[in-house]
Scaffold this motif. Structure first.
Motif, PDB file in Angstrom:
ATOM      1  N   ASP A 290       3.232   1.558  14.973  1.00 20.20           N
ATOM      2  CA  ASP A 290       1.734   1.471  14.599  1.00 20.20           C
ATOM      3  C   ASP A 290       0.502   1.797  15.501  1.00 20.20           C
ATOM      4  O   ASP A 290       0.827   1.437  16.720  1.00 20.20           O
ATOM      5  CB  ASP A 290       1.769  -0.060  13.930  1.00 20.20           C
ATOM      6  CG  ASP A 290       0.971  -0.277  12.725  1.00 20.20           C
ATOM      7  OD1 ASP A 290       0.244   0.645  12.354  1.00 20.20           O
ATOM      8  OD2 ASP A 290       1.074  -1.427  12.417  1.00 20.20           O
TER       9      ASP A 290
ATOM     10  N   GLN B 153       0.815  -1.181   0.118  1.00 19.37           N
ATOM     11  CA  GLN B 153       0.056   0.051   0.025  1.00 19.37           C
ATOM     12  C   GLN B 153       1.062   1.239  -0.177  1.00 19.37           C
ATOM     13  O   GLN B 153       1.634   1.488   0.908  1.00 19.37           O
ATOM     14  CB  GLN B 153      -0.899   0.063   1.313  1.00 19.37           C
ATOM     15  CG  GLN B 153      -1.767   1.448   1.147  1.00 19.37           C
ATOM     16  CD  GLN B 153      -3.077   1.231   2.039  1.00 19.37           C
ATOM     17  OE1 GLN B 153      -2.780   0.847   3.473  1.00 19.37           O
ATOM     18  NE2 GLN B 153      -4.273   1.645   1.902  1.00 19.37           N
TER      19      GLN B 153
ATOM     20  N   ILE C 102       0.743  -8.885   4.367  1.00 18.87           N
ATOM     21  CA  ILE C 102       0.655 -10.472   3.832  1.00 18.87           C
ATOM     22  C   ILE C 102      -0.729 -10.626   3.535  1.00 18.87           C
ATOM     23  O   ILE C 102      -1.830 -10.188   4.045  1.00 18.87           O
ATOM     24  CB  ILE C 102       1.154 -11.111   4.894  1.00 18.87           C
ATOM     25  CG1 ILE C 102       1.473 -12.316   4.481  1.00 18.87           C
ATOM     26  CG2 ILE C 102       0.144 -11.112   6.218  1.00 18.87           C
ATOM     27  CD1 ILE C 102       2.376 -13.432   5.445  1.00 18.87           C
ATOM     28  N   ARG C 103      -0.791 -11.621   2.483  1.00 17.93           N
ATOM     29  CA  ARG C 103      -2.118 -12.333   1.962  1.00 17.93           C
ATOM     30  C   ARG C 103      -1.690 -13.884   1.698  1.00 17.93           C
ATOM     31  O   ARG C 103      -0.789 -14.149   1.424  1.00 17.93           O
ATOM     32  CB  ARG C 103      -2.730 -11.563   0.691  1.00 17.93           C
ATOM     33  CG  ARG C 103      -3.574 -10.511   1.028  1.00 17.93           C
ATOM     34  CD  ARG C 103      -2.626  -9.067   0.779  1.00 17.93           C
ATOM     35  NE  ARG C 103      -3.492  -7.923   0.839  1.00 17.93           N
ATOM     36  CZ  ARG C 103      -3.821  -7.403   2.115  1.00 17.93           C
ATOM     37  NH1 ARG C 103      -3.384  -7.941   3.159  1.00 17.93           N
ATOM     38  NH2 ARG C 103      -4.545  -6.099   2.352  1.00 17.93           N
TER      39      ARG C 103
ATOM     40  N   TYR D  48      -7.305   4.446   1.290  1.00 22.51           N
ATOM     41  CA  TYR D  48      -7.903   3.861   0.091  1.00 22.51           C
ATOM     42  C   TYR D  48      -8.289   5.092  -0.767  1.00 22.51           C
ATOM     43  O   TYR D  48      -8.485   4.911  -2.077  1.00 22.51           O
ATOM     44  CB  TYR D  48      -9.502   3.260   0.437  1.00 22.51           C
ATOM     45  CG  TYR D  48      -9.320   1.972   1.024  1.00 22.51           C
ATOM     46  CD1 TYR D  48      -7.956   1.085   1.260  1.00 22.51           C
ATOM     47  CD2 TYR D  48     -10.454   1.462   1.925  1.00 22.51           C
ATOM     48  CE1 TYR D  48      -8.213  -0.046   1.903  1.00 22.51           C
ATOM     49  CE2 TYR D  48     -10.353   0.139   2.858  1.00 22.51           C
ATOM     50  CZ  TYR D  48      -9.323  -0.436   2.638  1.00 22.51           C
ATOM     51  OH  TYR D  48      -9.214  -1.624   3.288  1.00 22.51           O
TER      52      TYR D  48
ATOM     53  N   LYS E 288      -6.256   4.290  12.413  1.00 24.92           N
ATOM     54  CA  LYS E 288      -7.151   4.382  11.346  1.00 24.92           C
ATOM     55  C   LYS E 288      -8.486   4.992  12.158  1.00 24.92           C
ATOM     56  O   LYS E 288      -9.384   5.576  11.640  1.00 24.92           O
ATOM     57  CB  LYS E 288      -7.276   3.612  10.436  1.00 24.92           C
ATOM     58  CG  LYS E 288      -7.553   2.085  10.720  1.00 24.92           C
ATOM     59  CD  LYS E 288      -7.715   1.286   9.442  1.00 24.92           C
ATOM     60  CE  LYS E 288      -8.023  -0.075   9.780  1.00 24.92           C
ATOM     61  NZ  LYS E 288      -6.644  -1.005   9.936  1.00 24.92           N
TER      62      LYS E 288
ATOM     63  N   ARG F  63      -7.437 -12.422   3.917  1.00 24.87           N
ATOM     64  CA  ARG F  63      -6.693 -11.250   4.509  1.00 24.87           C
ATOM     65  C   ARG F  63      -6.189 -11.758   5.827  1.00 24.87           C
ATOM     66  O   ARG F  63      -6.795 -12.753   6.444  1.00 24.87           O
ATOM     67  CB  ARG F  63      -7.941 -10.258   4.751  1.00 24.87           C
ATOM     68  CG  ARG F  63      -8.587  -9.965   3.623  1.00 24.87           C
ATOM     69  CD  ARG F  63      -8.251  -8.612   2.926  1.00 24.87           C
ATOM     70  NE  ARG F  63      -8.254  -7.687   3.939  1.00 24.87           N
ATOM     71  CZ  ARG F  63      -8.906  -6.628   4.011  1.00 24.87           C
ATOM     72  NH1 ARG F  63      -9.998  -6.261   3.218  1.00 24.87           N
ATOM     73  NH2 ARG F  63      -8.598  -5.653   4.964  1.00 24.87           N
ATOM     74  N   PRO F  64      -5.320 -10.928   6.120  1.00 25.66           N
ATOM     75  CA  PRO F  64      -4.401 -11.285   7.567  1.00 25.66           C
ATOM     76  C   PRO F  64      -5.164 -11.555   8.543  1.00 25.66           C
ATOM     77  O   PRO F  64      -4.776 -12.146   9.475  1.00 25.66           O
ATOM     78  CB  PRO F  64      -3.097 -10.287   7.395  1.00 25.66           C
ATOM     79  CG  PRO F  64      -3.807  -9.177   6.680  1.00 25.66           C
ATOM     80  CD  PRO F  64      -4.777  -9.779   5.532  1.00 25.66           C
TER      81      PRO F  64
ATOM     82  N   GLU G 171      -9.377   7.889   3.792  1.00 27.97           N
ATOM     83  CA  GLU G 171     -10.365   7.280   2.926  1.00 27.97           C
ATOM     84  C   GLU G 171     -11.004   8.394   2.138  1.00 27.97           C
ATOM     85  O   GLU G 171     -11.742   8.232   0.739  1.00 27.97           O
ATOM     86  CB  GLU G 171     -11.744   6.647   3.323  1.00 27.97           C
ATOM     87  CG  GLU G 171     -11.088   5.329   3.990  1.00 27.97           C
ATOM     88  CD  GLU G 171     -12.269   4.263   4.476  1.00 27.97           C
ATOM     89  OE1 GLU G 171     -13.218   4.685   4.892  1.00 27.97           O
ATOM     90  OE2 GLU G 171     -11.804   3.169   5.034  1.00 27.97           O
TER      91      GLU G 171
ATOM     92  N   ASN H  58       5.573  -5.152   9.139  1.00 26.31           N
ATOM     93  CA  ASN H  58       5.005  -5.418  10.278  1.00 26.31           C
ATOM     94  C   ASN H  58       5.546  -6.447  11.436  1.00 26.31           C
ATOM     95  O   ASN H  58       6.088  -7.416  10.572  1.00 26.31           O
ATOM     96  CB  ASN H  58       3.445  -5.819  10.143  1.00 26.31           C
ATOM     97  CG  ASN H  58       2.787  -4.646   9.796  1.00 26.31           C
ATOM     98  OD1 ASN H  58       2.208  -3.640  10.336  1.00 26.31           O
ATOM     99  ND2 ASN H  58       2.151  -4.719   8.263  1.00 26.31           N
TER     100      ASN H  58
END
Ligand code: C2E
Ligand code: CA
Ligand code: CA
Ligand code: CA
Length: 278
Positions: free
Chosen positions: A178, A44, A61-62, A257, A202, A72-73, A238, A116
Motif C-alpha cells: 500500500d 471501495q 473501517i468506519r 472517487y 494517491k 473516519r479511520p 478522481e 488493511n
C-alpha cells in the motif's frame, strides 16, 4: 489535524486539558465501541482497466458512533495503533470481511477484497496463527482475501513479518504493498516476498497528468511492477484525465472517487448486481 468530521480536534482539545494525551482517554471509548459492535466496513470498488468492470474492493473501517455519526479511520486508527487496540480491532475486521465476502461472492464477484494490516498487528506473535484460526472458524474464503501492507510493516521486524507473509500466502492469501512510493522499499525484499500487487499512493496520482515528476514516478512504478511480474493499482483516481493517463501507462486497476467512494456493503452488493448485467 482537523478532519472532515471535526472530531479529532474536539477530542484532542477537550482531553489534552485533562491528561495531556488524547489517545489515552480515547482508548476506553474504542474498547466499548468494539464490544458494542459500533465498527462497520465500507467497500471501495476496484476497477479493472481492461474490462472496465469491478474486479475487487478495499475494505475500509468506519466507527458508527451513537452520537457523533460516522467517524473516519484517520480519527481513531492512530489511537488504536498507539494503544495496541488495533490488534483485536484488526481481527474483527478480518472476521467481518470474511463474512461479507460470502455475500460479495453470491453477488457474482470472485475477485480480491483488500484488508488493511497495520505494522502494529505484526507485533502480535500469534498473528499468522490467529488469522489461520479465524479462516477456519468463520469459513473464510482465503482465495478472496488480500492484505494491504505498508512499507513500514515490512521493515518493523523483517524475519517475523516474512514468516507471517509466507505462512499466510500458503493459504492462497495475497499481499499488496500500500501507499507505494512513500516509504523505503528495497527491491530485493520486493522480490523475496510473495507480494503480488503494488498500490501507487494517491499523492502521486494527484499530480497526473501535468506534474512531470509525478508522471515519471507513476510510469516508473508501473514498469517496476510489471518487470517484477506484479500488478499495479492506482488509488485516489478522481478525474477522467487521471484515468486516461493511467490507461496510457498500462496500469492494471484503479480505485477512487471517479468511480465510487467507499460505500456500505448493501450499496456495494447493488453495484455488483449492475456490474453483472453489463
Ligand atoms: P488507505 O489504506 O491508503 O486507504 C485509502 C484512503 O483513500 C481511504 O480513506 C479512502 O476512502 C480514500 N480515498 C479513496 N478514493 C479516494 C479519492 O479518489 N481521493 C481521495 N482523496 N481519497 C480517496 P479512509 O477510508 O478514510 O481510510 C484512511 C486510512 O485509514 C486508510 O488509508 C488506512 O491506512 C486506514 N484504515 C482504514 N481501514 C482500516 C482497517 O481496517 N485497518 C487498518 N489498520 N487501517 C485502516
Ligand atoms: Ca489501503
Ligand atoms: Ca493507500
Ligand atoms: Ca494511506
Amino acid at each position: 489535524a482537523k478532519s472532515q468530521s471535526g472530531l479529532s480536534y474536539a477530542i484532542y482539545d477537550q482531553q489534552k486539558d485533562q491528561s495531556g494525551n488524547a489517545d489515552i482517554t480515547l482508548e476506553p471509548e474504542l474498547w466499548r465501541a468494539l464490544q458494542k459492535g459500533e465498527f462497520v466496513l465500507h467497500y471501495q470498488p476496484r476497477i479493472d482497466l481492461r474490462t472496465g468492470c469491478i474486479t475487487g474492493a478495499e475494505a475500509l473501517i468506519r466507527w458508527q458512533h451513537p452520537e457523533r455519526g460516522l467517524i473516519r479511520p484517520d480519527d481513531f486508527i492512530p489511537a488504536c495503533e498507539k494503544s495496541g487496540l488495533i490488534v483485536p480491532i484488526g481481527y474483527w475486521v478480518i472476521q467481518q470481511a470474511g463474512r461479507d465476502m460470502k455475500l460479495i461472492r453470491e453477488a457474482g464477484l470472485h475477485g480480491h477484497i483488500g484488508v488493511n494490516l497495520s505494522f502494529r498487528q505484526f507485533q502480535d506473535t500469534y498473528l499468522a496463527r490467529t488469522i489461520e484460526r479465524l479462516i477456519e472458524q468463520f469459513d473464510i474464503d482465503s482465495s478472496m482475501l488480500e492484505f494491504e501492507l505498508t512499507e513500514t510493516a515490512l521493515f518493523s521486524d523483517e524475519v517475523h513479518v516474512k514468516e507471517c507473509i509466507r505462512a499466510l500466502s500458503a493459504h492462497g492469501i495475497e499481499f499488496s504493498l500500500d501507499d507505494f512510493g512513500t516509504g523505503y522499499s528495497s527491491f530485493s525484499l520486493l522480490q523475496k516476498l510473495p507480494i503480488t500487487k503494488l498500490k501507487i499512493d494517491k499523492s502521486f496520482i494527484a499530480g497526473v497528468p501535468g506534474n512531470a515528476d509525478d508522471e515519471e514516478i507513476v510510469r516508473a512504478i508501473v514498469s517496476l511492477a510489471h518487470n517484477l511480474q506484479k500488478s499495479v493499482i492506482a488509488e485516489g483516481v478522481e478525474t477522467k484525465a487521471q484515468l486516461e493517463f493511467l490507461i496510457k501507462q498500462d496500469c492494471d486497476q484503479v480505485q477512487g472517487y471517479f468511480f465510487s467512494p467507499p460505500v456500505s456493503l448493501d450499496l456495494f452488493l447493488k453495484m455488483l448486481g449492475a456490474n453483472e448485467m453489463q
